[in-house]
Design an enzyme around this catalytic site. Structure first.
Site, PDB file in Angstrom:
ATOM      1  N   ASP A  21       0.825  -1.277  -0.167  1.00  0.00           N
ATOM      2  CA  ASP A  21      -0.057  -0.043   0.069  1.00  0.00           C
ATOM      3  C   ASP A  21       0.604   1.113   0.162  1.00  0.00           C
ATOM      4  O   ASP A  21       1.744   1.634   0.503  1.00  0.00           O
ATOM      5  CB  ASP A  21      -0.713   0.170   1.972  1.00  0.00           C
ATOM      6  CG  ASP A  21      -2.029   0.904   1.192  1.00  0.00           C
ATOM      7  OD1 ASP A  21      -2.450   1.088   0.221  1.00  0.00           O
ATOM      8  OD2 ASP A  21      -1.948   1.727   1.772  1.00  0.00           O
TER       9      ASP A  21
HETATM   10  C1  IPE Z   1      -1.680   0.559  -3.269  1.00  0.00           C
HETATM   11  O1  IPE Z   1      -1.448   1.532  -3.741  1.00  0.00           O
HETATM   12  C2  IPE Z   1      -1.687   0.085  -5.440  1.00  0.00           C
HETATM   13  C3  IPE Z   1      -3.253  -0.341  -5.168  1.00  0.00           C
HETATM   14  C4  IPE Z   1      -4.173  -0.595  -4.664  1.00  0.00           C
HETATM   15  C5  IPE Z   1      -3.499  -1.105  -6.728  1.00  0.00           C
HETATM   16  P1  IPE Z   1      -2.420   2.722  -3.469  1.00  0.00           P
HETATM   17  O2  IPE Z   1      -2.953   3.248  -4.559  1.00  0.00           O
HETATM   18  O3  IPE Z   1      -3.677   2.572  -1.915  1.00  0.00           O
HETATM   19  O4  IPE Z   1      -1.834   4.374  -2.669  1.00  0.00           O
HETATM   20  P2  IPE Z   1      -2.505   4.923  -1.550  1.00  0.00           P
HETATM   21  O5  IPE Z   1      -2.401   4.103  -0.787  1.00  0.00           O
HETATM   22  O6  IPE Z   1      -3.339   6.183  -2.297  1.00  0.00           O
HETATM   23  O7  IPE Z   1      -1.250   6.218  -0.989  1.00  0.00           O
HETATM   24 MG    MG Z   2      -4.036   2.302  -0.229  1.00  0.00          MG
END
Ligand code: IPE
Ligand code: MG
Length: 245
Positions: A21
């Site tokens: 994440d």
């Molecule tokens: C995780 O990063 C990747 C996916 C869910 C595809 P995020 O896109 O959730 O990143 P944040 O949590 O919004 O920073």
């Molecule tokens: Mg995320």
């Protein structure tokens, strides 16, 4: 095979699961667009897998895309799907050479057709590999997995294959997406980005997983963070509900 200082070979986890994440926040912090965050996240994942191979970890499950991520803007979803497809296609030779088995869990009927074909192909071509198992959760949801398992069990009861009284944990477990014998429950479950939740990942399978929450955003999660997670894991006493391990 050299382990980083402070880690004990005999108590390394067999299966590590990761909620990767923080990609978008990583991009935003740098004034970049979200796709750059997902690209960086993928690079981080490749490094992570390399370390797992080096350190003798046998199984890795990564949460690449949640069923709930379908609600994100189409452009972002499309980019993530393309990145995953490219990763699987470009990695195939390496997976074969390293003896890596690749499996995908999740409702892949919702991913683009070209990715569905790539998934079928890569699973087929690496099926016999047993040195390392790389499992990618795409369009995955722990609750959905359990609902589908319930339906399968109900169907078996209706067909007279089993009786209600015969339903036990093993019966349910065998209907989950992770039913294959090469999928032991995760020993260690890592989540990055400072969030402290499971977010519908492997709900059943993480019943006794040791949890580790890292502050680093996933693209920044590097070797030192991983060593810290492993060291923390090695200090835990796993009792599985009993008084002594
Ligand atoms: C995780 O990063 C990747 C996916 C869910 C595809 P995020 O896109 O959730 O990143 P944040 O949590 O919004 O920073
Ligand atoms: Mg995320």
């Amino acid at each position: 095979m050299q382990l980083p200082e402070g880690l004990r070979r005999e108590s390394m986890p067999r299966h590590v699961a990761v909620i990767m994440d923080g990609n978008s926040r990583w991009a935003r912090q740098r004034g970049l667009l979200t796709p750059s965050g997902h690209e960086a996240g993928l690079r981080s994942m490749k490094e992570f897998i390399k370390l797992c191979l080096q350190w003798g970890i046998k199984v890795v499950t990564v949460f690449a895309f949640s069923i709930d991520n379908w609600t994100r803007p189409k452009e972002e979803v499309d980019i993530v799907m393309t990145l995953i497809e490219n990763l699987l296609k470009s990695g195939l030779d390496d997976f074969i050479r390293e003896g890596t088995r690749v499996s995908i869990i999740g409702d892949t009927s919702r991913v683009p057709e070209s990715l569905q074909r790539t998934i079928c192909e890569i699973q087929e071509m690496t099926r016999e590999n047993s040195k390392f198992h790389f499992i990618m959760a795409i369009s995955y949801s722990g609750t959905y997995d359990l609902v589908e398992a319930c339906k399968s069990v109900a169907q078996k009861v209706r067909d007279g294959v089993i009786q209600v009284e015969e339903i036990n944990e093993s019966v349910v477990q065998h209907e989950l997406e992770t039913k294959c014998s090469e999928f032991p429950c995760p020993d260690l479950l890592i989540r990055t980005s400072g969030e402290v939740r499971i977010s519908n990942f492997l709900l059943w399978q993480s019943a006794y997983s040791e949890l580790f929450f890292a502050k680093a955003l996933w693209p920044d999660f590097g070797k030192n963070d991983f060593v810290e997670a492993l060291a923390s894991y090695q200090q835990r006493q796993r009792r599985y509900g009993s008084r002594y391990a």
